[in-house]
Scaffold this active site. Structure first.
Site, short mmCIF file in Angstrom:
data_model
loop_
_atom_site.label_atom_id
_atom_site.label_comp_id
_atom_site.label_asym_id
_atom_site.label_seq_id
_atom_site.Cartn_x
_atom_site.Cartn_y
_atom_site.Cartn_z
N THR A 73 0.66 -1.12 0.07
CA THR A 73 0.07 -0.04 0.16
C THR A 73 0.86 1.20 0.27
OG1 THR A 73 -1.90 -0.91 1.00
CG2 THR A 73 -1.59 1.23 1.38
N CYS A 329 -8.37 -6.86 1.36
CA CYS A 329 -8.25 -5.50 1.59
C CYS A 329 -9.48 -4.60 1.37
CB CYS A 329 -7.10 -4.87 0.81
SG CYS A 329 -5.51 -5.35 1.18
#
Length: 390
Positions: A73, A329
């Protein structure tokens, strides 16, 4: 309950025992700050240098082009935002696809709010990017294209070398970012050959620790810094480096790259076995995404008619089997699965997908148990589903 069977390796993998040992040893013995000039600092700095050189070799990069981050990320955010801000005077168009990971999708959404022109290119039923649409979208105002290498939900492999060459043939100044979180250490990647300017990876996807990843940034590419501080890692990513986690990721990488072909072959065998048995022995099932032979060996996404994904997931959990209903996610979000919509699944197919993802230690004997339990659970759950089989 059967022995625990973990088939959610696309979400995260169990670290090698040796990785945990290396992390612990580094924390206890090589605990110096790598920026310190004394012996303990030099011990930590040596680990950083070894990891940098190792990962650079694997992808055909220079050591000075490797930067360690907290994971995929951060790497995606840093590359996309940093590059877009650095080159915004040259243009404001940035391009991505409809099946990207949330750590890319949400960044593009943010940049759209900052005034950038966002172009989202569609995919076909197997998840492959529409190359003609991409070709048409790139122009003199395009500063960045971000395309993932392997889709985390359905396992589609994008032809990143072909995409990189296409981008540069139209506008050699357009930057190419690849989210390689699901492919790094599994599929071969050569950044120079594929014309890649930025590449992201995360250690916990290939049996390393969580909270560590890397970003490849081409030497000649500019990027606006997102972290300001002590100037570590050539001012690209300030902050004291997480040396224990980096040491663990290095150990995981050494093991995986050494055994890459054998691991991939084993996982392909697991995938083919599970897919064939489910499709043949459980009625009204289908594969989401590419054909069994065309997607990555370690991701299999199957739909089960008249059975909600979350219900089946928890039914399997009660039997000690751990799978996923999509991207870990984004599993807490309420909207329908964007990837399945993008590949053209009908409304009645969107809430019936289960993702099975394999590892180096997945056993065929385990998958035999999974099939038998699946057959029982799907039959049972369909009895209580309106319109399901009685």
């Amino acid at each position: 309950m059967t022995r625990e069977i973990y088939l959610d390796n696309a979400a995260t993998t169990k670290p090698y025992t040796e990785v945990a040992e290396v992390v612990a040893h580094t924390m206890l013995h090589a605990y110096g700050n790598p920026s310190s000039l004394h012996k303990k600092g030099m011990e930590a700095e040596t680990i950083l240098r070894e990891a940098t050189e190792f990962f650079a070799r694997q992808i055909g990069a220079l050591p000075e082009e490797i930067f360690f981050t907290s994971g995929g990320t951060e790497s995606n955010n840093t590359a996309i935002i940093g590059a877009s801000m650095a080159y915004k005077r040259m243009g404001n168009k940035i391009i991505t696809s409809t099946i990207e990971h949330p750590s890319v999708k949400e960044v593009f959404k943010y940049l759209g709010e900052q005034g950038f022109e966002i172009v989202t290119v569609g995919v076909d039923q197997s998840g492959l990017v529409d190359m003609e649409a991409l070709k048409s979208a790139i122009d003199e105002h395009t500063i960045l294209v971000s395309i993932m290498h392997v889709n985390n939900e359905i396992g589609t492999i994008q032809p990143i070398e072909e995409i990189g060459k296409l981008i540069k043939s139209i506008n050699k100044e357009t930057l190419f970012h690849v989210d390689a979180v699901q492919s790094f250490a599994r599929l071969p990647i050569q950044v120079k050959r594929a014309k890649i300017d930025f590449l992201s990876c995360s250690g916990h996807k290939f049996y390393g620790p969580r909270g560590v990843g890397l970003l490849y940034k081409g030497k000649s590419v500019r990027m606006q810094n997102l972290f300001w501080g002590g100037g570590q890692q050539k001012n690209v990513r300030s902050g004291t480096e997480n040396v224990p986690a980096i040491a663990g990721m290095l150990k995981a990488g050494q093991e995986v790259f050494k055994n890459q072909k054998n691991i991939m072959s084993h996982m392909q065998e697991c995938k083919a076995y599970l897919a064939e048995r489910i499709l043949c022995e459980i009625p009204d099932t289908w594969v989401n995404g590419p054909n069994i032979e065309e997607g990555v060996p370690y991701i299999l996404n199957i739909g089960f008619k008249d059975v909600r994904s979350e219900v089946l997931l928890h039914a399997l959990e009660q039997e000690g089997i751990y799978v996923s209903s999509g991207s870990a996610c984004s599993s807490h979000k309420k909207e329908k699965d964007g990837v399945l919509v993008a590949i053209g699944n009908k409304k009645d197919q969107l809430d019936h997908a289960i993702r099975f993802s394999f590892a180096h230690d997945t056993q065929l004997e385990e998958l035999m148990q999974v099939v038998e339990i699946l057959k029982n659970q799907v039959t049972l759950l369909r009895r209580y589903t309106p319109g399901g089989r009685k």
